[in-house]
Enzyme design. Structure first.
Site, PDB file in Angstrom:
ATOM      1  N   HIS A  35      53.604 -31.605  39.171  1.00 21.34           N
ATOM      2  CA  HIS A  35      52.261 -31.837  39.705  1.00 21.34           C
ATOM      3  C   HIS A  35      51.199 -31.273  38.764  1.00 21.34           C
ATOM      4  CE1 HIS A  35      53.774 -33.589  43.273  1.00 21.34           C
ATOM      5  NE2 HIS A  35      54.028 -32.480  43.950  1.00 21.34           N
ATOM      6  N   THR A  68      56.416 -28.638  41.504  1.00 18.46           N
ATOM      7  CA  THR A  68      55.068 -28.105  41.323  1.00 18.46           C
ATOM      8  C   THR A  68      54.655 -28.168  39.855  1.00 18.46           C
ATOM      9  OG1 THR A  68      55.340 -26.622  43.214  1.00 18.46           O
ATOM     10  CG2 THR A  68      53.592 -26.086  41.644  1.00 18.46           C
ATOM     11  N   CYS A  79      50.232 -14.004  52.782  1.00 18.49           N
ATOM     12  CA  CYS A  79      48.954 -13.320  52.959  1.00 18.49           C
ATOM     13  C   CYS A  79      47.818 -14.187  52.401  1.00 18.49           C
ATOM     14  CB  CYS A  79      48.973 -11.946  52.307  1.00 18.49           C
ATOM     15  SG  CYS A  79      49.087 -11.929  50.504  1.00 18.49           S
ATOM     16  N   GLU A  90      60.706 -20.670  38.092  1.00 18.96           N
ATOM     17  CA  GLU A  90      62.138 -20.660  38.427  1.00 18.96           C
ATOM     18  C   GLU A  90      62.881 -20.150  37.204  1.00 18.96           C
ATOM     19  OE1 GLU A  90      63.368 -24.556  39.572  1.00 18.96           O
ATOM     20  OE2 GLU A  90      61.945 -24.719  41.238  1.00 18.96           O
TER      21      GLU A  90
END
Length: 338
Positions: free
Chosen positions: A42, A39, A103, A61
């Site tokens: 990206h 990610t 959510c 991370e």
């Protein structure tokens, strides 16, 4: 303190700024290591510029040590080793059914708000998980992606003795394979990158290149024609979507790990014909983090082999440029205190 900032246009800068005291409900962490994930790459390539509000410190991370505790926080003390589960579910609604990790208004810390690629980082206390005092903080920086793998395998309801085929042998695919093997599964990795195939074989996995062999026939040969009980689609490419229904056996479970940003063609007939199940798996829940921590602290997996390099925080621009030039590696860690 030093902080890295993504400016857009494949550009990171390193800036000096004042440390901030943690607000009420927050903890300040002295960040030890941050892993560079897909990610983040990206983001570097500008693929998430509509979502990422530049300039922004990214990274999620991580591992670190509690440095300061804000008002209203209990249960955490200065000097304790921790990791962050980077999900902010404070926008949760009743319609989300209490499932906070998916959510509707979920915010991902390090993408939607400042992340870990800095020397000190203030985060909500509810995101923290404690580590043991002797936990290796380099390995602890792998807990976030390992939690993804733990969640994927848990959602698959994988059982000992079953055959699991992992489509994609990158960092997440390799961690899924490790967790699946730890559960007692027979694991086959399908990967087109020969360097990664070599790594997987060195680590004791059966790994094959589907561009060079017939993957379905290979899995038939490994399973006495039963094919796979579980297939993990981790690659995100059409070829894997095509083969996932072919390589799954009767009543097989297919776990969709990869993020497919655009609709893909899927053989729905195979779901009818073999009574297959397709299971979505998104990020992780607290129990997945606790399982990943236990795996790291128990030394059950060869995680040290996942670390390709450790680089200083000030080299962040070079790190992303190097990943572009040589994408075969598994996990580069940023040392945030150098």
């Amino acid at each position: 303190m030093k902080s890295t900032v993504y400016e857009g246009n494949k550009t990171f800068t390193v800036i000096e700024r004042e440390m901030e005291a943690p607000a009420r409900g927050e903890v300040r962490i002295k960040v030890a290591y941050v892993g560079v994930c897909g990610t983040d790459v990206h983001i570097y390539h500008g693929m998430m510029d509509k979502r990422v509000k530049t300039p922004l410190t990214i990274g999620h991370e991580m591992s670190g040590v509690v440095d300061a505790v804000g008002e209203g926080v209990s249960g955490f003390h200065i000097g304790e080793k921790v990791v962050v589960r980077p999900l902010d579910h404070r926008g949760q609604k009743p319609s989300d059914k209490g499932i906070s990790h998916i959510c509707e208004d979920l915010k991902f810390i390090g993408i939607d708000s400042p992340g870990a690629m800095q020397q000190y980082w203030n985060v909500p206390a509810f995101t923290l998980h404690k580590l043991g005092a002797t936990t290796d903080l380099k390995l602890a920086a792998l807990i976030e992606p390992l939690s993804v793998a733990c969640h994927d395998v848990r959602m698959a309801e994988l059982k000992a003795g079953e055959t699991a085929v992992v489509l994609g042998g990158g960092p997440i695919g390799m961690l899924v394979a490790m967790v699946a093997r730890q559960k007692g599964a027979n694991v086959i990795i399908s990967e087109v990158n020969e360097t990664r195939i070599g790594m997987a074989r060195e680590w004791g996995f059966t790994a094959v290149n589907p561009a060079k062999i017939d993957l379905v026939e290979f899995v038939k040969g490994e399973t006495g024609n039963r094919l796979a009980d579980v297939v993990f689609e981790v690659s995100g490419v059409q070829a894997a979507v095509d083969v996932m229904t072919e390589v799954a056996g009767i009543r097989g479970r297919i776990v969709m790990v990869a993020i497919h940003g655009q609709p893909k063609s899927v053989s729905l007939f195979k779901f009818f014909w073999k009574e297959l199940k397709l299971i979505g798996a998104r990020v992780y829940e607290p129990e997945d983090y606790e399982e990943a921590i236990a795996l790291v602290e128990g030394g059950a997996l060869p995680l040290e082999r996942m670390i390709t390099a450790v680089r200083p925080l000030h080299a962040i621009q070079q790190v992303f440029e190097d990943i572009d030039r040589q994408p075969d590696g598994m996990k580069v860690l940023m040392d945030c205190q150098v």
